[in-house]
Design a protein around this motif. Structure first.
Motif, PDB file in Angstrom:
ATOM      1  N   VAL A  83       0.855  -1.186   0.000  1.00  0.00           N
ATOM      2  CA  VAL A  83       0.000   0.000   0.000  1.00  0.00           C
ATOM      3  C   VAL A  83       0.890   1.236   0.000  1.00  0.00           C
ATOM      4  N   HIS A  84       0.628   2.145  -0.930  1.00  0.00           N
ATOM      5  CA  HIS A  84       1.419   3.381  -1.030  1.00  0.00           C
ATOM      6  C   HIS A  84       2.922   3.084  -1.040  1.00  0.00           C
ATOM      7  N   ASP A 110      -6.406  -2.601   4.285  1.00  0.00           N
ATOM      8  CA  ASP A 110      -6.863  -2.035   3.021  1.00  0.00           C
ATOM      9  C   ASP A 110      -7.737  -3.049   2.251  1.00  0.00           C
ATOM     10  N   LYS A 154      -0.683  10.739  -4.105  1.00  0.00           N
ATOM     11  CA  LYS A 154      -0.660   9.283  -4.256  1.00  0.00           C
ATOM     12  C   LYS A 154      -1.817   8.667  -3.455  1.00  0.00           C
ATOM     13  N   ARG A 155      -2.029   9.188  -2.253  1.00  0.00           N
ATOM     14  CA  ARG A 155      -3.089   8.661  -1.399  1.00  0.00           C
ATOM     15  C   ARG A 155      -4.471   8.973  -1.976  1.00  0.00           C
ATOM     16  N   ASN A 158      -5.099   6.498  -4.743  1.00  0.00           N
ATOM     17  CA  ASN A 158      -5.398   5.209  -4.128  1.00  0.00           C
ATOM     18  C   ASN A 158      -6.827   5.197  -3.561  1.00  0.00           C
ATOM     19  N   ARG A 161      -9.360   4.393  -6.181  1.00  0.00           N
ATOM     20  CA  ARG A 161      -9.328   2.954  -6.481  1.00  0.00           C
ATOM     21  C   ARG A 161     -10.032   2.143  -5.393  1.00  0.00           C
ATOM     22  N   GLU A 162      -9.779   2.518  -4.132  1.00  0.00           N
ATOM     23  CA  GLU A 162     -10.371   1.772  -3.018  1.00  0.00           C
ATOM     24  C   GLU A 162     -11.888   1.958  -2.964  1.00  0.00           C
TER      25      GLU A 162
END
Ligand code: 5GP
Length: 197
Positions: A83-84, A110, A154-155, A158, A161-162
């Motif tokens: 993750v990341h 996650d 970046k977060r 993400n 996507r999550e």
């Protein structure tokens, strides 16, 4: 993945909470643990650096990449994910041991990890926390003051996507009002614990 967990006699309930970082999940988890002091928090392992205010062994077990990979070879993880850019994992022995003892467990992992857990424990109670909006999410990440601009971007990517996977979860809670979100979460946990035979 090891066989330890697969062979476990499951007496406890596994509560799995996921959310994009900045959605308020840490606060919500803390509130749940305060409300239900007998629920065990699953302390994950991570290869990322310790943040200000975090304690090794309490927030995470901070380990090197080398140790993480070694444990992967030893089938140590019940689930793991990158993750990341960092590795995160949950000890299979911890999960199997605690569930066999009848302990209820709260995991903050996650989406990739939640999918692996559901494979092994289809009865796991999965909860996805949604931020009120993308703008609010960015603001929260910003105000934390712990991450660089690039990390925040970046977060955010993400998070998109999550959030696209939220329907894989049994429950979805929108954290637009903290107290309401806490109440909703407590109600879910209570219902699940009462309904257990
Ligand atoms: P943070 O580094 O901000 O504490 O966490 C980043 C992300 O990693 C969060 O979405 C968190 O839920 C996830 N995470 C933390 N521990 C684990 C773990 O053991 N396994 C998986 N798959 N994800 C984890």
């Amino acid at each position: 993945m090891g066989t330890l967990v697969a062979n476990t006699e499951i007496k406890g309930t596994l509560f799995v909470i996921s959310a994009p970082s900045g959605a308020g999940k840490t606060t919500l988890c803390r509130r749940i643990l305060n409300h239900f002091p007998d629920i065990l928090y699953s302390i994950s392992y991570t290869t990322r650096d310790l943040r200000v205010g975090e304690t090794d062994g309490k927030d995470y077990h901070f380990i090197s990449r080398q140790t993480f990979k070694k444990k992967l070879d030893l089938d140590y993880w019940a689930e793991w994910a990158r993750v990341h850019g960092h590795y995160y994992g949950t000890s299979a022995a911890f999960l199997s041991g605690s569930l066999a003892k009848g302990r209820d467990i709260l995991m903050d992992i996650d989406v990739q990890g939640a999918i692996q857990i559901l494979d092994r424990f289809p009865e796991a109670v999965t909860i996805f926390i949604m931020p009120p909006s993308m703008g609010a999410l960015e603001q929260r990440l910003d105000s934390r003051g712990t991450d660089s601009r690039a990390t925040i971007k970046k977060r955010m990517r993400n998070a998109v996507r999550e959030m696209a996977q939220k329907n894989r979860y049994r429950h979805v809670i929108v954290n637009d009002d903290l107290e309401r979100a806490v109440d909703a979460l407590i109600a879910i946990v209570k219902r699940c614990r009462e309904g257990r035979t």
